[in-house]
Design a protein around this motif. Sequence first.
Motif, short mmCIF file in Angstrom:
data_model
loop_
_atom_site.label_atom_id
_atom_site.label_comp_id
_atom_site.label_asym_id
_atom_site.label_seq_id
_atom_site.Cartn_x
_atom_site.Cartn_y
_atom_site.Cartn_z
N TYR A 32 0.83 -1.20 0.00
CA TYR A 32 0.00 0.00 0.00
C TYR A 32 0.87 1.25 0.00
O TYR A 32 1.87 1.33 0.71
CB TYR A 32 -0.88 0.03 1.25
CG TYR A 32 -2.11 -0.83 1.17
CD1 TYR A 32 -2.14 -1.98 0.41
CD2 TYR A 32 -3.25 -0.49 1.89
CE1 TYR A 32 -3.26 -2.77 0.36
CE2 TYR A 32 -4.38 -1.27 1.85
CZ TYR A 32 -4.38 -2.42 1.07
OH TYR A 32 -5.50 -3.20 1.02
N MET A 34 1.03 5.00 1.36
CA MET A 34 0.48 5.63 2.56
C MET A 34 0.76 7.12 2.55
O MET A 34 1.75 7.57 1.95
CB MET A 34 1.08 5.00 3.82
CG MET A 34 0.87 3.50 3.95
SD MET A 34 -0.87 3.04 4.10
CE MET A 34 -1.29 3.79 5.69
N ALA A 50 3.97 11.61 1.97
CA ALA A 50 3.55 10.35 1.38
C ALA A 50 4.73 9.41 1.26
O ALA A 50 5.88 9.86 1.16
CB ALA A 50 2.91 10.58 0.01
N ALA A 96 -3.73 8.04 5.60
CA ALA A 96 -4.49 7.56 4.45
C ALA A 96 -3.73 6.44 3.75
O ALA A 96 -2.49 6.43 3.75
CB ALA A 96 -4.74 8.70 3.48
N GLY A 97 -4.48 5.52 3.16
CA GLY A 97 -3.87 4.39 2.46
C GLY A 97 -4.46 4.19 1.09
O GLY A 97 -5.62 4.53 0.84
N SER A 98 -3.65 3.64 0.20
CA SER A 98 -4.08 3.42 -1.18
C SER A 98 -3.53 2.10 -1.68
O SER A 98 -2.41 1.73 -1.35
CB SER A 98 -3.57 4.56 -2.06
OG SER A 98 -3.65 4.21 -3.42
N SER A 103 0.71 7.21 -4.27
CA SER A 103 -0.45 8.06 -4.50
C SER A 103 -0.18 9.54 -4.33
O SER A 103 -1.04 10.35 -4.64
CB SER A 103 -1.60 7.62 -3.58
OG SER A 103 -2.09 6.36 -3.99
N TYR A 107 -5.39 13.84 -2.38
CA TYR A 107 -6.15 13.04 -1.41
C TYR A 107 -7.19 12.16 -2.09
O TYR A 107 -7.59 11.13 -1.54
CB TYR A 107 -6.80 13.92 -0.34
CG TYR A 107 -7.95 14.77 -0.81
CD1 TYR A 107 -7.76 16.10 -1.16
CD2 TYR A 107 -9.24 14.26 -0.88
CE1 TYR A 107 -8.80 16.89 -1.58
CE2 TYR A 107 -10.30 15.04 -1.29
CZ TYR A 107 -10.08 16.36 -1.65
OH TYR A 107 -11.12 17.13 -2.07
N TYR A 110 -6.49 8.34 -2.52
CA TYR A 110 -6.43 7.45 -1.37
C TYR A 110 -7.80 6.83 -1.10
O TYR A 110 -8.83 7.50 -1.18
CB TYR A 110 -5.93 8.20 -0.14
CG TYR A 110 -4.47 8.57 -0.25
CD1 TYR A 110 -4.08 9.73 -0.93
CD2 TYR A 110 -3.49 7.76 0.29
CE1 TYR A 110 -2.74 10.06 -1.05
CE2 TYR A 110 -2.15 8.08 0.18
CZ TYR A 110 -1.78 9.24 -0.50
OH TYR A 110 -0.45 9.57 -0.63
N TRP A 113 -9.05 5.88 5.08
CA TRP A 113 -8.72 7.00 5.96
C TRP A 113 -8.93 6.61 7.41
O TRP A 113 -9.87 5.87 7.73
CB TRP A 113 -9.60 8.21 5.63
CG TRP A 113 -9.29 8.79 4.30
CD1 TRP A 113 -9.79 8.39 3.09
CD2 TRP A 113 -8.39 9.86 4.02
NE1 TRP A 113 -9.25 9.15 2.08
CE2 TRP A 113 -8.38 10.07 2.62
CE3 TRP A 113 -7.57 10.67 4.81
CZ2 TRP A 113 -7.62 11.04 2.00
CZ3 TRP A 113 -6.81 11.64 4.20
CH2 TRP A 113 -6.83 11.83 2.81
#
Length: 123
Positions: A32, A34, A50, A96-98, A103, A107, A110, A113
């Motif tokens: 991920y 982040m 990030a 936040a994660g993606s 990412s 925002y 992502y 949250w």
Amino acid sequence: QVQLVESGGGLVQAGGSLRLSCAASGRTFSRYAMGWFRQAPGKEREFVAAISWSGVTSYAASVKGRFTISRDNAKNTVFLQMNSLKPEDTSLYYCAGSGASYSGSDYSHYDYWGQGTQVTVSS
């Protein structure tokens, strides 16, 4: 589904330091991207830092040289070390994660949250 839980916020004097943590659920955390964002009352959400799944980092100009983002994939945790804090850093900080590899500062990229942790810097 990924759940993110921030901790480490608090009240600190200007010039002080805090270390925020974000614990993530899920077995694929290491893949991920982040990020950390912040939002003060009456202001828009603002990018802070990030980190990609491989450890590539980026920072907002306002925190570069003072803040450091890092991750410990073995512990499913991402950190934000904040040094030389200023009153203008006062805000609610979100993790936040993606699912993407990276990412960046947008925002909208992502997917997950946390609830946020408050950081207050007194002058």
